[in-house]
Design a protein around this motif. Sequence first.
Motif, short mmCIF file in Angstrom:
data_model
loop_
_atom_site.label_atom_id
_atom_site.label_comp_id
_atom_site.label_asym_id
_atom_site.label_seq_id
_atom_site.Cartn_x
_atom_site.Cartn_y
_atom_site.Cartn_z
N GLU A 2 0.85 -1.19 0.00
CA GLU A 2 0.00 0.00 0.00
C GLU A 2 0.88 1.24 0.00
OE1 GLU A 2 -1.35 -1.47 3.85
OE2 GLU A 2 -0.35 -2.95 2.63
N ASP A 95 5.09 1.46 9.79
CA ASP A 95 4.51 0.13 9.53
C ASP A 95 4.40 -0.58 10.88
OD1 ASP A 95 3.91 -2.49 8.92
OD2 ASP A 95 5.29 -2.60 7.22
N ARG A 97 3.65 -3.40 11.70
CA ARG A 97 4.18 -4.78 11.73
C ARG A 97 5.65 -4.79 12.13
NH1 ARG A 97 1.51 -5.99 5.92
NH2 ARG A 97 2.40 -3.91 5.68
N SER A 109 -5.10 -1.97 10.60
CA SER A 109 -4.18 -0.84 10.82
C SER A 109 -2.79 -1.17 10.30
CB SER A 109 -4.10 -0.51 12.31
OG SER A 109 -5.33 0.00 12.76
N ARG A 110 -2.20 -0.21 9.60
CA ARG A 110 -0.83 -0.39 9.07
C ARG A 110 0.12 0.69 9.56
NH1 ARG A 110 -1.88 -4.59 8.87
NH2 ARG A 110 -2.17 -6.06 7.18
N SER A 111 -0.40 1.92 9.78
CA SER A 111 0.46 2.95 10.34
C SER A 111 -0.30 3.69 11.43
CB SER A 111 0.97 3.91 9.25
OG SER A 111 -0.08 4.57 8.60
N ASP A 130 -5.00 5.94 13.69
CA ASP A 130 -4.55 4.77 12.91
C ASP A 130 -4.97 4.88 11.46
OD1 ASP A 130 -4.06 3.95 15.49
OD2 ASP A 130 -4.90 1.95 15.23
N PRO A 132 -5.12 2.41 7.66
CA PRO A 132 -4.86 1.14 6.98
C PRO A 132 -3.77 1.26 5.91
CG PRO A 132 -6.89 2.10 6.15
CD PRO A 132 -6.38 3.03 7.22
N CYS A 134 0.16 2.13 4.81
CA CYS A 134 1.52 2.24 5.33
C CYS A 134 2.01 3.67 5.18
CB CYS A 134 2.46 1.31 4.56
SG CYS A 134 2.62 -0.30 5.29
#
Length: 159
Positions: A2, A95, A97, A109-111, A130, A132, A134
């Motif tokens: 993304e 990120d 993760r 959520s990514r960032s 948050d 979705p 990055c």
Amino acid sequence: MEFRKTDDAVDYDLLAAQMRAMAEGVKSRVSNMANASALLYRTIGGLNWAGFYLYEEGELRLGPFQGKPACTVIPMGKGVCGTAALRDETVVVEDVRRFPGHIACDGASRSEIVIPIHRNGAVSGVLDIDSPLCGRFGEAEKKGLEMFAGALEEVLYAR
Ligand code: SME
């Protein structure tokens, strides 16, 4: 993969002015935080959560927010929120993760960006946002949201 959304320039000065206007004459902190979270959530593009965790009895407890139901308690020093609160500094996570100890309330959520909120100079909670996407939050968002948080501190505590 993304990519960061770049097509929405947010006017944070305008957002802060709108927040102050909505809070005019409103005595309830919960009401003002509820409206602030709704304003942020609906104005800033590419979000899936925006809201508050409040520092109470040595831990962070879920406050007013917009988005999916979230974890109700975050220990100080844990997750992105507990890290920002303990260090008393904004934490930007490109990120999630790759952030050890990130607490996933919404798997989408990514960032994430977390900004401490203060009362009389001490951390009273955090503003947590948050996305979705990055890398949704960079310098512009950090600067704008720290200014917004400062304006909110005045609305919540300085009267
Ligand atoms: N991700 C946060 C938890 C709160 S939710 O994102 C709403 C954290 O790691 O502290």
